[in-house]
Design an enzyme around this catalytic site. Structure first.
Site, PDB file in Angstrom:
ATOM      1  N   GLN A 100     124.997 -15.084  39.983  1.00 14.24           N
ATOM      2  CA  GLN A 100     125.391 -14.828  38.592  1.00 14.24           C
ATOM      3  C   GLN A 100     126.894 -15.075  38.418  1.00 14.24           C
ATOM      4  O   GLN A 100     127.724 -14.345  38.960  1.00 14.24           O
ATOM      5  CB  GLN A 100     125.042 -13.403  38.162  1.00 14.24           C
ATOM      6  CG  GLN A 100     125.204 -13.246  36.644  1.00 14.24           C
ATOM      7  CD  GLN A 100     125.028 -11.835  36.132  1.00 14.24           C
ATOM      8  OE1 GLN A 100     125.592 -10.893  36.669  1.00 14.24           O
ATOM      9  NE2 GLN A 100     124.269 -11.680  35.053  1.00 14.24           N
ATOM     10  N   TYR A 189     131.128  -9.662  28.297  1.00 11.44           N
ATOM     11  CA  TYR A 189     132.096 -10.405  29.104  1.00 11.44           C
ATOM     12  C   TYR A 189     132.510 -11.700  28.375  1.00 11.44           C
ATOM     13  O   TYR A 189     132.115 -11.931  27.233  1.00 11.44           O
ATOM     14  CB  TYR A 189     131.535 -10.639  30.519  1.00 11.44           C
ATOM     15  CG  TYR A 189     131.378  -9.319  31.257  1.00 11.44           C
ATOM     16  CD1 TYR A 189     132.511  -8.558  31.574  1.00 11.44           C
ATOM     17  CD2 TYR A 189     130.125  -8.800  31.581  1.00 11.44           C
ATOM     18  CE1 TYR A 189     132.391  -7.334  32.213  1.00 11.44           C
ATOM     19  CE2 TYR A 189     130.001  -7.570  32.220  1.00 11.44           C
ATOM     20  CZ  TYR A 189     131.138  -6.843  32.538  1.00 11.44           C
ATOM     21  OH  TYR A 189     131.032  -5.620  33.159  1.00 11.44           O
ATOM     22  N   ARG A 236     122.066 -15.442  31.203  1.00 10.78           N
ATOM     23  CA  ARG A 236     121.713 -14.084  30.795  1.00 10.78           C
ATOM     24  C   ARG A 236     122.424 -13.756  29.490  1.00 10.78           C
ATOM     25  O   ARG A 236     123.644 -13.985  29.367  1.00 10.78           O
ATOM     26  CB  ARG A 236     122.126 -13.087  31.880  1.00 10.78           C
ATOM     27  CG  ARG A 236     121.501 -11.723  31.692  1.00 10.78           C
ATOM     28  CD  ARG A 236     121.636 -10.854  32.919  1.00 10.78           C
ATOM     29  NE  ARG A 236     120.503  -9.946  33.006  1.00 10.78           N
ATOM     30  CZ  ARG A 236     120.618  -8.640  33.256  1.00 10.78           C
ATOM     31  NH1 ARG A 236     121.800  -8.103  33.484  1.00 10.78           N
ATOM     32  NH2 ARG A 236     119.542  -7.868  33.310  1.00 10.78           N
ATOM     33  N   GLY A 326     116.495  -3.307  37.062  1.00 11.52           N
ATOM     34  CA  GLY A 326     117.830  -3.009  37.545  1.00 11.52           C
ATOM     35  C   GLY A 326     117.863  -1.701  38.309  1.00 11.52           C
ATOM     36  O   GLY A 326     117.817  -1.675  39.546  1.00 11.52           O
ATOM     37  N   ARG A 327     117.929  -0.580  37.576  1.00 11.61           N
ATOM     38  CA  ARG A 327     118.055   0.729  38.229  1.00 11.61           C
ATOM     39  C   ARG A 327     116.966   0.981  39.273  1.00 11.61           C
ATOM     40  O   ARG A 327     117.271   1.533  40.344  1.00 11.61           O
ATOM     41  CB  ARG A 327     118.094   1.833  37.152  1.00 11.61           C
ATOM     42  CG  ARG A 327     119.399   1.810  36.353  1.00 11.61           C
ATOM     43  CD  ARG A 327     119.286   2.574  35.062  1.00 11.61           C
ATOM     44  NE  ARG A 327     118.300   1.957  34.168  1.00 11.61           N
ATOM     45  CZ  ARG A 327     117.832   2.513  33.064  1.00 11.61           C
ATOM     46  NH1 ARG A 327     118.253   3.718  32.712  1.00 11.61           N
ATOM     47  NH2 ARG A 327     116.965   1.880  32.300  1.00 11.61           N
TER      48      ARG A 327
HETATM   49  C1  LIG Z   1     124.786  -0.146  38.877  1.00 11.09           C
HETATM   50  C2  LIG Z   1     124.545  -1.232  37.862  1.00 11.09           C
HETATM   51  C3  LIG Z   1     125.220  -2.456  37.978  1.00 11.09           C
HETATM   52  C4  LIG Z   1     124.955  -3.496  37.077  1.00 11.09           C
HETATM   53  N1  LIG Z   1     125.579  -4.711  37.259  1.00 11.09           N
HETATM   54  C5  LIG Z   1     125.246  -5.779  36.475  1.00 11.09           C
HETATM   55  C6  LIG Z   1     125.762  -7.081  36.747  1.00 11.09           C
HETATM   56  O1  LIG Z   1     126.503  -7.301  37.710  1.00 11.09           O
HETATM   57  N2  LIG Z   1     125.410  -8.088  35.901  1.00 11.09           N
HETATM   58  C7  LIG Z   1     124.580  -7.895  34.831  1.00 11.09           C
HETATM   59  O2  LIG Z   1     124.279  -8.841  34.097  1.00 11.09           O
HETATM   60  N3  LIG Z   1     124.042  -6.664  34.575  1.00 11.09           N
HETATM   61  C8  LIG Z   1     124.345  -5.620  35.379  1.00 11.09           C
HETATM   62  N4  LIG Z   1     123.760  -4.400  35.156  1.00 11.09           N
HETATM   63  C9  LIG Z   1     122.695  -4.274  34.151  1.00 11.09           C
HETATM   64  C10 LIG Z   1     121.324  -4.447  34.823  1.00 11.09           C
HETATM   65  O3  LIG Z   1     121.170  -5.764  35.329  1.00 11.09           O
HETATM   66  C11 LIG Z   1     120.177  -4.169  33.836  1.00 11.09           C
HETATM   67  O4  LIG Z   1     120.343  -4.992  32.699  1.00 11.09           O
HETATM   68  C12 LIG Z   1     120.126  -2.703  33.424  1.00 11.09           C
HETATM   69  O5  LIG Z   1     120.140  -1.865  34.558  1.00 11.09           O
HETATM   70  C13 LIG Z   1     118.863  -2.413  32.590  1.00 11.09           C
HETATM   71  O6  LIG Z   1     117.709  -2.692  33.364  1.00 11.09           O
HETATM   72  P1  LIG Z   1     116.807  -1.464  33.925  1.00 11.09           P
HETATM   73  O7  LIG Z   1     116.366  -0.678  32.712  1.00 11.09           O
HETATM   74  O8  LIG Z   1     115.679  -2.096  34.669  1.00 11.09           O
HETATM   75  O9  LIG Z   1     117.728  -0.633  34.800  1.00 11.09           O
HETATM   76  C14 LIG Z   1     124.026  -3.319  36.024  1.00 11.09           C
HETATM   77  C15 LIG Z   1     123.386  -2.075  35.883  1.00 11.09           C
HETATM   78  C16 LIG Z   1     123.619  -1.047  36.787  1.00 11.09           C
HETATM   79  C17 LIG Z   1     122.861   0.248  36.650  1.00 11.09           C
END
Ligand SMILES: Cc1cc2nc3c(=O)[nH]c(=O)nc-3n(C[C@H](O)[C@H](O)[C@H](O)COP(=O)(O)O)c2cc1C
Length: 368
Positions: A100, A189, A236, A326-327
């Site tokens: 990414q 960003y 994204r 993600g989480r």
């Molecule tokens: C600890 C953490 C770090 C994240 N880092 C990024 C990242 O580097 N790039 C990005 O596009 N989104 C990042 N996100 C967002 C996640 O990719 C995702 O969109 C978000 O957790 C929602 O998905 P979920 O409901 O499955 O957790 C991050 C989220 C968390 C919790």
């Protein structure tokens, strides 16, 4: 519950996924202070290699766009060598991983830039605060928080440099053994700052109409295409997110214009953050997934508060080709097996989400 759709293979351009479960990008800050990936990260990603696809944590293409202590970069050879260890580990474990590509724009604190102002389309600060670099007596715990600064509006040379850095980053990512790249145009960003009308008040060719606001994205895509075949390229987006002071006068139009750009470029996929329930991000009042899909016939990875059941339904209904998590991936290295076996998920410990070493990172046990 049967998860036949979630567990069916799919092609995203040239990327062959054995299942539709994608590991979402997660910034975890386990790189060196010089933004070089570490062998610990290779273990972490290899533990999760049975995902259909891994999207790496956001990876900066230019030191000017890097404002996150111990996040990775991809602008120099040491970083390429560090990433090679990670991509090898994922491939040896049978997985696929894309890089990414990231530039934080106005969300970089001057503390990371020797006191210089960060750059952005317009001199408008992001809303809120972020982690500053560590103080001299830093003990490895939480970092001090500071509000975002008012950035300097980019001139033509700044824009040319930023675009070129995405091209170079893409070239380096392929040298590092990634299977493809994901352009990070989401979450407030730099690219998102150009895309959205709240953060882009330019009066030149890069601001105003949605066609002008998408020009920077188009130039980044063209720069990346020089080094990466479009069928290994995704992007994204989060056109409805309002975090960090983001907002747009017409998210539907923006989503459909981005869809047209992705279509014309022949991109493998668009990764849309549009939560189905509020959690990490708010669920939008007016979703734009149908606006995106009307203009883009490639694959859509949908993200935001999905579980196995909602993911299965979204794919069965033809709403998305894959779902990213993600989480859940923080605390469930065996997420694929847990979904397959119907095992309960472990809860992440957010104390170690963005700081630390192996604890809260590679030590989450598998269920079996
Ligand atoms: C600890 C953490 C770090 C994240 N880092 C990024 C990242 O580097 N790039 C990005 O596009 N989104 C990042 N996100 C967002 C996640 O990719 C995702 O969109 C978000 O957790 C929602 O998905 P979920 O409901 O499955 O957790 C991050 C989220 C968390 C919790």
């Amino acid at each position: 519950m049967a998860l036949d759709h979630l567990f069916s293979p799919v092609k995203l351009g040239a990327l062959d996924l054995p299942n539709r479960i994608v590991m979402a990008p997660l910034t975890r800050a386990r790189n060196t202070p010089d933004n070089v990936p570490t062998p610990l990260m290779a273990d972490y990603y290899a533990q999760r290699a049975d995902a259909g696809l891994i999207v790496s944590e956001a990876t900066a293409v230019d030191p000017l766009g890097m404002g996150w202590y111990r996040a990775p970069g991809i602008w120099n050879d040491a970083q390429v060598e560090g990433w090679k260890i990670v991509t090898d580990a994922v491939h040896n474990a049978g997985g696929r991983i894309v890089c990414q590509l990231w530039h934080m724009g106005r969300l970089v604190l001057p503390d990371y830039l020797d006191g210089e102002l960060p750059i952005a389309p317009s001199a408008i600060a992001g809303e809120g605060e972020t982690m500053a670099p560590p103080p001299p007596d830093y003990d490895g715990g939480f970092l001090p928080m500071k509000p975002y600064a008012v950035p300097r509006a980019m001139d033509a040379a700044d824009i040319a440099r930023a675009v070129a850095s995405y091209g170079k980053g893409a070239q380096n990512a392929m040298r590092a053994g990634f299977d493809g790249i994901e352009i990070h145009a989401a979450n407030g960003y730099l690219i998102d700052q150009f895309l959205r009308s709240n953060s882009n008040r330019r009066t030149d060719d890069y601001g105003g109409s949605v066609e002008n606001r998408t020009r920077f994205l188009q130039e980044v895509i063209d720069a990346v295409k020089t080094h990466v075949s479009p069928d290994r390229m995704g992007m994204r987006i989060s056109p409805t997110s309002e975090r960090k002071g983001m907002g747009d006068e017409n998210p539907e139009k923006l989503a459909s214009t981005i869809g047209q750009i992705a279509q014309k470029a022949g991109m493998a996929y668009v990764h849309l953050i549009e939560p189905v329930a509020s959690g990490f991000d708010e669920k939008p009042e007016k979703p734009v997934i149908s606006d995106l899909r009307r203009d883009f016939s490639g694959a859509v990875i949908h993200n935001g508060s999905f579980d196995a059941a909602t993911a299965e339904r979204a794919i069965a209904d033809g709403e998305a080709e894959a779902i990213s998590f993600g989480r859940p991936y923080i605390s469930n290295p065996d997420l694929v097996d847990r979904f397959s076996n119907g095992t309960d998920l472990a809860e992440p410990n957010f104390d170690y989400a963005y700081v630390g070493e192996a604890k809260g990172y590679t030590d989450y046990p598998r269920a079996t």
